[in-house]
Write an enzyme that holds these catalytic residues in place. Sequence first.
Site, PDB file in Angstrom:
ATOM      1  CB  SER A  65      -1.990  -0.448  -2.128  1.00  0.00           C
ATOM      2  OG  SER A  65      -3.171   0.339  -1.704  1.00  0.00           O
ATOM      3  CE  LYS A  68      -2.253   2.558   0.657  1.00  0.00           C
ATOM      4  NZ  LYS A  68      -3.647   1.944   0.310  1.00  0.00           N
ATOM      5  CE1 TYR A 190      -2.944   6.116  -0.726  1.00  0.00           C
ATOM      6  CE2 TYR A 190      -4.840   6.872  -2.034  1.00  0.00           C
ATOM      7  CZ  TYR A 190      -4.231   5.909  -1.117  1.00  0.00           C
ATOM      8  OH  TYR A 190      -4.484   4.554  -1.041  1.00  0.00           O
ATOM      9  CE1 TYR A 242      -4.235  -3.060   1.214  1.00  0.00           C
ATOM     10  CE2 TYR A 242      -4.698  -4.716  -0.050  1.00  0.00           C
ATOM     11  CZ  TYR A 242      -3.824  -3.406  -0.026  1.00  0.00           C
ATOM     12  OH  TYR A 242      -3.568  -2.859  -1.016  1.00  0.00           O
ATOM     13  CB  VAL A 260      -6.605  -2.460  -5.936  1.00  0.00           C
ATOM     14  CG1 VAL A 260      -6.999  -2.684  -4.799  1.00  0.00           C
ATOM     15  CG2 VAL A 260      -6.203  -0.796  -6.136  1.00  0.00           C
TER      16      VAL A 260
HETATM   17  N1  GLN Z   1      -5.207   4.092  -4.720  1.00  0.00           N
HETATM   18  C1  GLN Z   1      -5.993   2.804  -4.044  1.00  0.00           C
HETATM   19  C2  GLN Z   1      -7.174   3.360  -3.054  1.00  0.00           C
HETATM   20  O1  GLN Z   1      -6.642   4.258  -2.525  1.00  0.00           O
HETATM   21  C3  GLN Z   1      -5.193   1.890  -3.337  1.00  0.00           C
HETATM   22  C4  GLN Z   1      -5.780   0.820  -2.774  1.00  0.00           C
HETATM   23  C5  GLN Z   1      -5.027  -0.616  -2.903  1.00  0.00           C
HETATM   24  O2  GLN Z   1      -4.099  -0.844  -3.853  1.00  0.00           O
HETATM   25  N2  GLN Z   1      -5.294  -1.495  -2.045  1.00  0.00           N
HETATM   26  O3  GLN Z   1      -8.187   2.865  -3.075  1.00  0.00           O
END
Ligand code: GLN
Length: 306
Positions: A65, A68, A190, A242, A260
Site C-alpha cells: 500500500s 498508493k 492494482y 488506515y 502490509v
Molecule cells: N495489496 C494489499 C491489498 O490490497 C495492500 C494492502 C496494504 O498494504 N495495506 O490487500
Amino acid sequence: MSINYQFILDTIGDEVQPLLSRGKVAAYIPQLSTVPLQQFGMAVYCLDGRVYTTGHAYEKFSLQSVTKLFALALAFAREGDAIWRRVGREPSGNPFNSLSQLEHERGIPRNPFINAGALVITDILAERYVQSDIALLQFVRTLAAEPALDFDRAVAASERETAHRNYAIAHLMKDFGNLHSAVDTVIDSYCRQCAITMTCVELAKAASFLAQHGTVPWNGKKILDASSAKRLNALMLTCGTYDAAGDFAYRVGLPAKSGVGGGIVAVVPGDLAVAVWSPGLDATGNSLAGTMALERFTTLTTRSIF
Ligand code: GLN
C-alpha cells in the site's frame, strides 16, 4: 542545532530488536508469508542529499500500500481536483480492506489510501494510460532515480489469486458506477502496482519531493505544486495508516504511508523523508517495529510537524 542522525538511527536499530518477533507477516497474500520476520531497516534522505541508514536499509521489500501514495501523486498531478468527484478525503476509521462503508456511501470510497480508494485511483490511471501499471512504475523509477525498479511477479500473482475481497470491493463500486474499466483490468493493474519492490533508501529518496513542497530535491523537477503537496501530506497524516491514523499521529506526528509488506515512509516537510521496513505487522496492518522506530525518531530528533 545539528542532529546526529547516524547515532539516532543506530540507537533505534538497537531499541527495536526485541520487537521484531512480536509482529505477524501478512499471510493473506501467501507469497508475503515467506518473508523472514527478524528484519529491520531504516533510511533517512535529507533534502541536501545526505543519506543515513541502519539495519536492512538496502534490502528490497514489497511496497504494497505504500504504492498508493505514488499512484495518488500521479493521478493528482495529471487530473487535479477532478479525482475528488470519485473518492473522498476523510479517514475511514475502518480496516484498509473494509467493504462496509462503501454500501452506505454509494460506492464512493472514504479516501485514496484504503483499498477501495486505491482501486478508484487505479481506474483513473487506467483511463489515462494504455498501461497504467507501467506508467506508475516509470513514475516511481524516475522519483527514485532507479531505472531498474520492478514488480515482483510472484507476489503480484499470489495476490491476484487470493484477491477475493478486492474483487468484492471493485464489483460493488462497478455496480455504483464508480469504476469505469473492467474489474479484471483494475485488479490486475492494482496487484502489479502493490508488488513493486524497493529498499528503504530508494523509498525515502522517492518520497523526498513531498518534503520539498512537491519538487524533487536532487533535480529540481516539479511533480506537484506546493499547495497540492501540502494536501497530499495532509491526507497521509489523516488516512495514511488506515484506522490507526489517529494513534500514529499521536505517537509519530508525521505524514506517512504504510503497507502490509512492512514498509512505512514518512515526511518531515522542509527537512527529510524517512523510510522504515520490518515485516512484522500489528493488528491494523502497520509495521509494529516500523511504527515504534518512527515514534523514537521524532522523539530523539524533536522533528515532527507538531
Ligand atoms: N495489496 C494489499 C491489498 O490490497 C495492500 C494492502 C496494504 O498494504 N495495506 O490487500
